[in-house]
Design an enzyme around this catalytic site. Structure first.
Site, PDB file in Angstrom:
ATOM      1  CB  CYS A   1     -54.506 -63.101 -14.070  1.00  0.00           C
ATOM      2  SG  CYS A   1     -54.879 -62.540 -12.534  1.00  0.00           S
TER       3      CYS A   1
ATOM      4  CG  HIS B   1     -57.650 -66.266 -12.796  1.00  0.00           C
ATOM      5  ND1 HIS B   1     -56.330 -65.701 -12.961  1.00  0.00           N
ATOM      6  CD2 HIS B   1     -57.993 -66.437 -13.797  1.00  0.00           C
ATOM      7  CE1 HIS B   1     -55.646 -66.321 -14.091  1.00  0.00           C
ATOM      8  NE2 HIS B   1     -56.919 -66.488 -14.726  1.00  0.00           N
TER       9      HIS B   1
ATOM     10  CG  HIS C   1     -56.752 -66.954 -18.337  1.00  0.00           C
ATOM     11  ND1 HIS C   1     -56.594 -67.801 -17.058  1.00  0.00           N
ATOM     12  CD2 HIS C   1     -56.986 -68.042 -19.321  1.00  0.00           C
ATOM     13  CE1 HIS C   1     -56.783 -69.168 -17.448  1.00  0.00           C
ATOM     14  NE2 HIS C   1     -56.723 -69.236 -18.658  1.00  0.00           N
TER      15      HIS C   1
END
Length: 165
Positions: A71, A123, A135
Site C-alpha cells: 500500500c 493502511h 489501494h
C-alpha cells in the site's frame, strides 16, 4: 510591381486598423474557472496514474509496477511519478506527515486515505472520488478500487490527508 503591392496592401492595413473589437471586462474569478488550477491538474495526474495501476500484483515491500506494490509503495510511487512529491516509505510515517487532515465528507480526488484497526495507521490509499479509493490491499491480491463505505474499510477509516495544495 512594388507600387501595385502598396496599392493593395495600404487599404487592407487601414481597414484592419480601423476595426475595433468590443471586449467586455472579465472578472478574475471567471478567468480562474476557464482553466483548471495547478492543484487540480496535479490531483488529476495522481488520480489517473493510480487508476492506471489497478490490477498490478500486490507484493510486500514492492514499490514499482514491475515488482508489484504494497500500500505505501503504491502511494509513494504514484505521488512521485505523477506529482513529483516524495512521501515517506512506510504507512505509519505517511500517517505522521504534516498536512491538512480532511474528514470523510470533505475528501477530494488525490487525497490520501488512512486506515487503522488500532491507534497506529496501518493502511493507506488514494481517494479517487465518489466514495472510492485505489489501494494495494493484501498478499495474493492486486491493486484495486474499493468503496470507503464497504465493510472493513468504513470501520477502520481514520482520516484523509491532503498533501496536494
Amino acid at each position: 510591381m512594388c507600387f501595385l503591392r502598396l496599392v493593395i496592401l495600404v487599404p487592407l492595413v487601414l481597414c484592419a486598423c480601423g476595426r475595433t473589437q468590443s471586449l467586455s471586462p472579465v472578472a478574475p474569478a471567471e478567468l480562474d474557472r476557464s482553466r483548471p488550477s495547478a492543484t487540480t491538474e496535479v490531483a488529476n495526474a495522481v488520480l489517473f496514474r493510480a487508476m492506471s495501476l489497478v490490477g498490478t500484483p500486490y507484493r510486500y515491500g514492492g514499490n514499482t509496477p514491475e515488482s508489484g506494490f504494497d500500500c505505501s509503495g503504491l502511494v509513494g510511487y504514484v505521488f512521485r511519478d505523477a506529482a513529483g512529491i516524495a512521501l515517506p516509505r512506510t504507512t505509519s510515517d505517511i500517517g505522521d506527515l504534516h498536512g491538512r487532515e480532511v474528514p470523510l465528507q470533505r475528501l477530494r480526488s488525490g487525497d490520501l486515505v488512512l486506515f487503522a484497526a488500532s491507534r497506529r495507521i496501518s493502511h493507506v490509499g488514494i481517494y479517487v472520488g465518489d466514495g472510492r479509493f485505489v489501494h494495494a490491499p493484501n498478499s495474493g491480491g492486486t491493486v484495486r478500487l474499493d468503496r470507503l463505505d464497504a465493510p472493513g474499510w468504513k470501520d477502520t477509516f481514520r482520516a484523509g490527508k491532503r498533501v496536494i495544495n
